[in-house]
Design an enzyme around this catalytic site. Structure first.
Site, PDB file in Angstrom:
ATOM      1  N   GLN A 103     -22.814  53.108  16.718  1.00  0.00           N
ATOM      2  CA  GLN A 103     -21.391  53.359  16.527  1.00  0.00           C
ATOM      3  C   GLN A 103     -20.845  51.868  16.325  1.00  0.00           C
ATOM      4  O   GLN A 103     -19.828  51.433  15.994  1.00  0.00           O
ATOM      5  CB  GLN A 103     -20.679  53.718  18.100  1.00  0.00           C
ATOM      6  CG  GLN A 103     -21.106  55.227  18.194  1.00  0.00           C
ATOM      7  CD  GLN A 103     -20.658  55.504  19.834  1.00  0.00           C
ATOM      8  OE1 GLN A 103     -19.525  55.901  19.870  1.00  0.00           O
ATOM      9  NE2 GLN A 103     -21.623  55.368  20.561  1.00  0.00           N
ATOM     10  N   HIS A 121     -19.636  54.196  12.012  1.00  0.00           N
ATOM     11  CA  HIS A 121     -18.338  53.640  11.873  1.00  0.00           C
ATOM     12  C   HIS A 121     -18.282  52.432  10.943  1.00  0.00           C
ATOM     13  O   HIS A 121     -17.375  51.724  10.990  1.00  0.00           O
ATOM     14  CB  HIS A 121     -17.929  53.106  13.441  1.00  0.00           C
ATOM     15  CG  HIS A 121     -17.775  54.384  14.345  1.00  0.00           C
ATOM     16  ND1 HIS A 121     -17.546  54.062  15.588  1.00  0.00           N
ATOM     17  CD2 HIS A 121     -17.596  55.505  14.195  1.00  0.00           C
ATOM     18  CE1 HIS A 121     -17.629  55.347  16.369  1.00  0.00           C
ATOM     19  NE2 HIS A 121     -17.378  56.272  15.373  1.00  0.00           N
ATOM     20  N   CYS A 132      -8.162  47.799  -5.991  1.00  0.00           N
ATOM     21  CA  CYS A 132      -9.170  47.910  -7.121  1.00  0.00           C
ATOM     22  C   CYS A 132     -10.747  48.234  -6.683  1.00  0.00           C
ATOM     23  O   CYS A 132     -11.649  48.358  -7.500  1.00  0.00           O
ATOM     24  CB  CYS A 132      -9.394  46.171  -7.906  1.00  0.00           C
ATOM     25  SG  CYS A 132     -10.015  45.001  -7.147  1.00  0.00           S
ATOM     26  N   CYS A 154      -7.191  41.116  -7.861  1.00  0.00           N
ATOM     27  CA  CYS A 154      -5.823  41.718  -8.171  1.00  0.00           C
ATOM     28  C   CYS A 154      -4.630  41.637  -7.141  1.00  0.00           C
ATOM     29  O   CYS A 154      -3.547  42.045  -7.348  1.00  0.00           O
ATOM     30  CB  CYS A 154      -5.927  43.473  -8.190  1.00  0.00           C
ATOM     31  SG  CYS A 154      -6.207  44.360  -6.511  1.00  0.00           S
TER      32      CYS A 154
HETATM   33  P1  NAD Z   1     -17.467  51.328  24.900  1.00  0.00           P
HETATM   34  O1  NAD Z   1     -16.731  50.085  25.119  1.00  0.00           O
HETATM   35  O2  NAD Z   1     -16.498  52.419  24.998  1.00  0.00           O
HETATM   36  O3  NAD Z   1     -18.495  51.740  26.198  1.00  0.00           O
HETATM   37  C1  NAD Z   1     -19.461  50.629  26.123  1.00  0.00           C
HETATM   38  C2  NAD Z   1     -20.574  51.015  27.431  1.00  0.00           C
HETATM   39  O4  NAD Z   1     -21.699  50.289  27.412  1.00  0.00           O
HETATM   40  C3  NAD Z   1     -19.765  50.999  28.779  1.00  0.00           C
HETATM   41  O5  NAD Z   1     -20.175  52.301  29.265  1.00  0.00           O
HETATM   42  C4  NAD Z   1     -20.493  50.029  29.419  1.00  0.00           C
HETATM   43  O6  NAD Z   1     -20.683  50.314  30.845  1.00  0.00           O
HETATM   44  C5  NAD Z   1     -21.631  49.970  28.753  1.00  0.00           C
HETATM   45  N1  NAD Z   1     -22.418  48.522  28.623  1.00  0.00           N
HETATM   46  C6  NAD Z   1     -21.497  47.230  28.455  1.00  0.00           C
HETATM   47  N2  NAD Z   1     -22.534  46.351  28.569  1.00  0.00           N
HETATM   48  C7  NAD Z   1     -23.744  47.009  28.713  1.00  0.00           C
HETATM   49  C8  NAD Z   1     -25.073  46.316  28.808  1.00  0.00           C
HETATM   50  N3  NAD Z   1     -25.326  45.024  28.800  1.00  0.00           N
HETATM   51  N4  NAD Z   1     -26.104  47.444  28.871  1.00  0.00           N
HETATM   52  C9  NAD Z   1     -25.941  48.477  29.056  1.00  0.00           C
HETATM   53  N5  NAD Z   1     -24.702  49.127  29.212  1.00  0.00           N
HETATM   54  C10 NAD Z   1     -23.638  48.426  28.985  1.00  0.00           C
HETATM   55  O7  NAD Z   1     -18.312  51.329  23.710  1.00  0.00           O
HETATM   56  P2  NAD Z   1     -18.437  52.739  22.666  1.00  0.00           P
HETATM   57  O8  NAD Z   1     -19.023  53.829  23.608  1.00  0.00           O
HETATM   58  O9  NAD Z   1     -19.483  51.978  21.651  1.00  0.00           O
HETATM   59  O10 NAD Z   1     -17.133  53.054  21.711  1.00  0.00           O
HETATM   60  C11 NAD Z   1     -16.487  51.809  21.447  1.00  0.00           C
HETATM   61  C12 NAD Z   1     -15.877  51.967  19.992  1.00  0.00           C
HETATM   62  O11 NAD Z   1     -15.595  50.584  19.599  1.00  0.00           O
HETATM   63  C13 NAD Z   1     -17.027  52.365  18.924  1.00  0.00           C
HETATM   64  O12 NAD Z   1     -16.689  52.923  18.172  1.00  0.00           O
HETATM   65  C14 NAD Z   1     -17.506  50.943  18.349  1.00  0.00           C
HETATM   66  O13 NAD Z   1     -17.580  51.114  16.654  1.00  0.00           O
HETATM   67  C15 NAD Z   1     -16.253  49.941  18.637  1.00  0.00           C
HETATM   68  N6  NAD Z   1     -16.877  48.597  19.133  1.00  0.00           N
HETATM   69  C16 NAD Z   1     -17.927  48.141  18.561  1.00  0.00           C
HETATM   70  C17 NAD Z   1     -18.286  46.797  19.049  1.00  0.00           C
HETATM   71  C18 NAD Z   1     -19.669  46.313  18.193  1.00  0.00           C
HETATM   72  O14 NAD Z   1     -19.824  46.666  16.855  1.00  0.00           O
HETATM   73  N7  NAD Z   1     -20.527  45.384  18.718  1.00  0.00           N
HETATM   74  C19 NAD Z   1     -17.807  46.328  20.130  1.00  0.00           C
HETATM   75  C20 NAD Z   1     -16.908  46.900  20.700  1.00  0.00           C
HETATM   76  C21 NAD Z   1     -16.324  48.275  20.111  1.00  0.00           C
HETATM   77 ZN    ZN Z   2      -8.550  44.023  -5.927  1.00  0.00          ZN
END
Ligand code: NAD
Ligand code: ZN
Length: 244
Positions: A103, A121, A132, A154
């Site tokens: 995600q 995502h 464009c 553009c």
């Molecule tokens: P979330 O923030 O809802 O949940 C993150 C989970 O990870 C929590 O339950 C937390 O306890 C756990 N966590 C945090 N640090 C950890 C670690 N070191 N080890 C193990 N677990 C750990 O995230 P989600 O479920 O991915 O959903 C959030 C949405 O936000 C997604 O759609 C994502 O695309 C986006 N997002 C992406 C990023 C990224 O690309 N790094 C960062 C923030 C949010």
């Molecule tokens: Zn353009």
């Protein structure tokens, strides 16, 4: 920890592991998640909930506010893969792990060397002009002098190729992800609160009984896990992969 030992045994025996990762897989790379850490994302969401701030209509109507949030909380150009990303890439290189379904939009799985990554995502590394269609790299956004980057061809607004609320996930990605999960022998779920749908719902397609869930805090899927490991993803995955 007893469950790490059990996870090692499951993974040693498996040849079709599928990983499903979320923001928690990247916190050890310095990218905060949204829901558990006290950070600026959480602060900003007091004014607008994530579902609003990161929605398609909010992007259209308040593009500068969106970009302000996005730049501060979602763009991490210099971030490096951590031990968790590396462990998953290693399992793939052994022919044990068939796909990483993520995600995350940070590109860190690929940077760690994972080849088969399904980005549900999208990615901050891909951007395009809404008028464009011209495509731009992340550096184009970073280097833009104005908060909302404009197309050099553009003048249209350039947006990240990430899925916003109110937008659909790419059908092709969903199908691929479903297929991998349906046939997975071991499901490795890492660092996701499993509250963002439809992504979280994909886990319901898993038909096996070897679901390893590695997360720092409790999730609604804890009771479905065969092995629950509460800990830091990077540390736990390193401990596991070093024994494989
Ligand atoms: P979330 O923030 O809802 O949940 C993150 C989970 O990870 C929590 O339950 C937390 O306890 C756990 N966590 C945090 N640090 C950890 C670690 N070191 N080890 C193990 N677990 C750990 O995230 P989600 O479920 O991915 O959903 C959030 C949405 O936000 C997604 O759609 C994502 O695309 C986006 N997002 C992406 C990023 C990224 O690309 N790094 C960062 C923030 C949010
Ligand atoms: Zn353009």
């Amino acid at each position: 920890m007893e469950n790490i030992k059990k996870a090692i045994e499951l993974i040693k025996d498996a040849n079709n592991i599928v990983a499903f990762t979320g923001a928690g897989a990247s916190t050890e790379s310095g990218i905060p998640d949204f829901r558990t850490s006290t950070n600026s994302a959480k602060e900003a969401s007091k004014e607008y909930p994530f579902e609003v701030l990161l929605s398609h209509s909010f992007f259209r109507e308040n593009t500068d506010v969106f970009y302000d949030f996005y730049r501060k909380n979602m763009m991490f150009e210099g971030a490096k893969p951590n031990d968790g990303h590396k462990a998953l890439a290693y399992l793939e290189s052994l022919g044990k792990l068939t796909a990483v379904i993520t995600q995350n939009i940070d590109g860190l799985h690929q940077l760690a060397g994972s080849k088969n990554v399904i980005e549900l995502h999208g990615s901050t590394y891909r951007n395009y002009c809404v008028d464009c269609g011209k495509r731009f790299e992340l550096s184009y956004i970073t280097n833009s002098k104005v908060i909302t980057p404009k197309c050099d061809q553009c003048g249209g607004i350039v947006r990240p190729d990430v899925v916003l609320y109110e937008e659909y996930l790419e059908e092709k990605n969903l199908e691929k992800a479903t297929n991998y999960i349906r046939h997975a022998e071991v499901m490795l779920v890492v660092g996701t609160s499993l509250v963002v749908y439809p992504a979280a719902g994909l886990l319901n397609y898993y038909q096996g009984n070897k679901l390893i869930l590695i997360n720092k805090s409790a999730t609604t899927f804890d009771t479905s896990a065969s092995l629950l490991i509460n800990g830091n993803a990077g540390e736990v995955l390193k401990a596991i992969s070093s024994q494989i």
